[in-house]
Enzyme design. Structure first.
Site, short mmCIF file in Angstrom:
data_model
loop_
_atom_site.label_atom_id
_atom_site.label_comp_id
_atom_site.label_asym_id
_atom_site.label_seq_id
_atom_site.Cartn_x
_atom_site.Cartn_y
_atom_site.Cartn_z
N SER A 174 48.15 20.21 48.64
CA SER A 174 47.90 19.47 47.40
C SER A 174 49.10 18.60 47.06
CB SER A 174 47.66 20.47 46.25
OG SER A 174 47.71 19.85 45.00
N TYR A 213 52.08 27.96 42.22
CA TYR A 213 51.14 27.21 43.06
C TYR A 213 51.84 26.03 43.74
CZ TYR A 213 46.97 24.44 44.23
OH TYR A 213 46.01 23.71 44.89
#
Length: 267
Positions: free
Chosen positions: A153, A166
């Site tokens: 990501s 994350y």
């Protein structure tokens, strides 16, 4: 002699995280499901592994007859024994392994001040350690000329989501990818990372519901990306058309991480 482009007919590919989370919209499709279907529709033999076996079966049920196949499998990549069983089953049921796609990631959306040692470790156990376990098992079994694709990501580069655990795991996938590319180089096995931007998936919609400002600003080309666009990038990186692309982090974000948004230039 240059490599010829070769899509996926006959290739044997394990997609980890090929199911998807539940969604209120029947139109929403996750990256893993889109990847499985794209590869299968081009003739690949795919094993779709997921923590949720029903989700993997739902992906398999969408395969078009006569255009490749999708075999569902249940696996928990936080558990070494489960990873070993998954890779062994993929090699046995597919007849070998030419490619691996890792599309697994969890998030508790805790800001820095709310993170505990336990919550940090839980994210790392799946998002980074689990990926290491997968490539550790799969790399020795991949055929020469195979390829590995990590789905990461742009959160690896942008802290705007205020989601440090994350974001850190996604950044760590870049280092893991380079290590895998180095290990695989002698057998012409490549490893690359896709940095997904704001993509309209069930997970993305859940993130937007929890943080409404996530996609509220101007977006590249005036929209979020689709899982099909992530799938096409994965398809390319698995193919012989990408035979000289290795250890690369490819943003599929419309230019978001480069600062390109939907804002118009002054006239």
């Amino acid at each position: 002699m240059p490599h010829q482009a070769n899509d996926q007919p006959g290739r044997r590919i394990l997609v980890v995280g090929g199911g998807q989370s539940a969604s209120d919209s029947s139109e929403a499709i996750g990256n893993g499901r889109a990847i499985c279907l794209t590869l299968a529709h081009e003739g690949a033999k795919v094993m779709c592994a997921d923590l949720n076996l029903d989700a993997a079966r739902a992906t398999a049920a969408l395969a078009r007859p006569g255009q490749g196949s999708i075999l569902p499998w249940q696996a928990d990549i936080s558990q070494p024994d489960s990873v070993q069983a998954m890779v062994h089953a993929a090699c046995e049921q597919l007849g070998g392994l030419d490619g691996l796609v890792l599309n697994v990631g969890i998030s508790d959306r805790k800001p820095l001040g709310d993170i505990t040692a336990a919550s940090w470790d839980a994210i790392f156990e799946v998002n980074l350690r689990g990926h290491m376990l997968c490539v550790q098992q799969a790399l020795p079994r991949l055929e020469s000329g195979g390829a590995i694709v990590f789905i990461s990501s742009v959160a690896a580069r942008l802290p705007l989501g205020r989601n440090p655990a994350y974001e850190t795991t996604k950044a760590g996938l870049g280092a893991l990818c380079r290590a895998v590319a180095f290990e695989g180089h002698a057998r012409h096995i490549r490893a690359n990372v896709i940095l997904a931007g704001l993509i309209d998936t069930p997970m993305g919609r859940a993130a937007s519901a929890a943080r409404p400002d996530r996609a509220a600003g101007p977006l590249p080309f005036g929209r979020q990306g689709s899982a099909w666009e992530i799938a096409q990038a994965a398809r390319f990186l698995l193919s012989d058309a990408a035979a000289y692309i290795n250890a690369v982090e490819l943003p599929v974000d419309g230019g978001l991480s480069a600062g390109i948004t939907g804002t118009r230039a002054p006239s």
